[in-house]
Design an enzyme around this catalytic site. Structure first.
Site, PDB file in Angstrom:
ATOM      1  N   TYR A 183      23.302 -39.062  50.030  1.00 27.93           N
ATOM      2  CA  TYR A 183      23.582 -39.231  48.605  1.00 27.93           C
ATOM      3  C   TYR A 183      22.378 -39.881  47.922  1.00 27.93           C
ATOM      4  CZ  TYR A 183      28.555 -38.356  49.586  1.00 27.93           C
ATOM      5  OH  TYR A 183      29.742 -37.813  49.963  1.00 27.93           O
ATOM      6  N   GLY A 186      36.233 -35.270  37.449  1.00 26.62           N
ATOM      7  CA  GLY A 186      36.425 -35.862  36.136  1.00 26.62           C
ATOM      8  C   GLY A 186      37.214 -35.018  35.171  1.00 26.62           C
ATOM      9  N   PHE A 187      37.446 -33.755  35.507  1.00 27.06           N
ATOM     10  CA  PHE A 187      38.128 -32.862  34.571  1.00 27.06           C
ATOM     11  C   PHE A 187      39.528 -33.365  34.224  1.00 27.06           C
ATOM     12  CE2 PHE A 187      40.603 -29.230  33.214  1.00 27.06           C
ATOM     13  CZ  PHE A 187      39.746 -28.590  32.332  1.00 27.06           C
ATOM     14  N   PRO A 237      39.197 -36.519  43.517  1.00 22.87           N
ATOM     15  CA  PRO A 237      40.631 -36.488  43.213  1.00 22.87           C
ATOM     16  C   PRO A 237      40.950 -36.201  41.749  1.00 22.87           C
ATOM     17  CG  PRO A 237      39.891 -38.748  43.406  1.00 22.87           C
ATOM     18  CD  PRO A 237      38.733 -37.893  43.831  1.00 22.87           C
ATOM     19  N   PHE A 281      37.257 -33.783  28.544  1.00 22.77           N
ATOM     20  CA  PHE A 281      36.229 -32.760  28.359  1.00 22.77           C
ATOM     21  C   PHE A 281      36.714 -31.649  27.428  1.00 22.77           C
ATOM     22  CE2 PHE A 281      34.986 -34.859  32.265  1.00 22.77           C
ATOM     23  CZ  PHE A 281      33.625 -35.014  32.075  1.00 22.77           C
TER      24      PHE A 281
END
Length: 338
Positions: free
Chosen positions: A60, A219-220, A215, A225
């Site tokens: 990462y 972020g949706f 999860p 959004f």
């Protein structure tokens, strides 16, 4: 103090907070890396809120520093190392020769690479052990028994305390678990990505936990959004620029999904994100979501999802709705390079 859950059983059991922190986004996959001082402040703030497990990986990072996330997590948690659990991963590296994310990934779970990886991670994290060490992706060129034997050796040496498999499937999981008990899998799971529910009977049978990454569908499921969102993502550093759920067409197609979580959010005096997390917490006592965020308010909001309770009837109603309402395609992960 956040509610606690147990991953695994017997000697493989690990007590964790009901919500963990996914640290990837501080330096990888969600745009330019967060300022180090700010990221350290946020990571320490999540511990004050009640988070105990912190999820990172050797990969990462950025093209300039592929391992920066582990270094960041190590610095942030150093003063509180005995009060937290560090989760890291081995088995992949990204091809940063490409000019935009998601970068192709290469798999390597050979024993030699695993040992090199764990030593590097321990050094970067500034610790003498990793609490939960995941095989990041299954390597088709290495038998699961070989990986499990290596994990057993690392546990015996005290370099790791528990191990798990990310993007696990049933056959690989069973063969691995028979050699060295697996504490948890770490797979993608959300209201938009339910395909790994097929593993639930196996996890119940074997007593293995489930760390759920993405999860909130990246972020949706926060419901924030709107159309045009994709244009705001930098394709060179932000995976969301290539994720199907953020297209204008998908935002239209998912109206009923967002309406569903917003309806329950109003009933529970909660947020859509909290309902989305509470939904998976209600599914099984061994599921632990690990959402990430760069905002302190979101980190506190996500932690409070552990206190949002859905009844069995409410859970069934949500599941029935998810089966019948339209849901767009959702990002399913980066394919391994051929």
């Amino acid at each position: 103090m956040m509610k606690m859950r147990t991953l695994g059983n017997g000697k493989a059991a690990l007590q964790v907070s009901a919500i963990g922190l996914g640290c990837m986004g501080f330096s990888h996959g969600y745009g330019a890396a967060t300022d180090e001082a700010q990221a350290i402040h946020l990571i320490r703030a999540t511990h004050e809120i009640g988070y105990i497990p912190f999820d990172t990986a050797e990969t990462y990072g950025t093209p300039e520093n592929p391992h920066v996330n582990e270094e960041l997590v190590g610095k942030a948690l150093a003063p509180i190392r005995d009060e937290v659990q560090i989760i890291s991963k081995f088995g992949i590296h990204f091809d940063y020769e490409h000019d935009k994310a998601p970068y192709p990934l290469h798999l390597d779970s050979s024993p030699e690479t695993i040992r090199k990886s764990v030593e590097g991670s321990l050094k970067r994290l500034g610790t003498d052990h990793i609490d939960l060490y995941f095989q990041h992706r299954i390597d088709p060129n290495v038998e699961p028994e070989t990986v499990a034997e290596t994990m057993g050796q690392l546990i015996a040496e005290g370099k790791i305390l528990h191990w798990g498999i990310s993007e696990a499937n049933e056959a690989y999981l069973r063969r691995s678990h028979a050699i060295c008990p697996v504490t948890a899998i770490e797979n993608r799971y959300s209201m938009m990505a339910c395909w790994h529910e097929a593993l639930f009977p196996t996890l119940d049978e074997l007593g293995i936990g489930f760390l759920a990454f993405s999860p909130l569908a990246n972020g949706f499921l926060t419901g924030t959004f709107k159309k045009g969102a994709k244009a705001s993502f930098d394709a060179s550093t932000d995976y969301r620029a290539a994720m199907p759920q953020f297209s204008d067409e998908a935002i239209d197609a998912n109206d009923q999904l967002i309406d569903l979580v917003e309806t329950y959010a109003k009933e529970k005096d909660a947020t859509p994100a909290q309902v989305s997390l509470a939904w998976m917490l209600a599914k099984k006592p061994w599921i632990v979501p690990i959402p990430g965020s760069r905002k302190k308010s979101r980190l506190a909001e996500n932690a409070a999802a552990a206190d949002v309770v859905l009844s069995s009837d409410e859970l069934a109603a949500i599941d029935n709705a998810l089966e019948r309402i339209p849901i767009s395609d959702v990002f399913g992960g980066t394919a391994a390079a051929k």
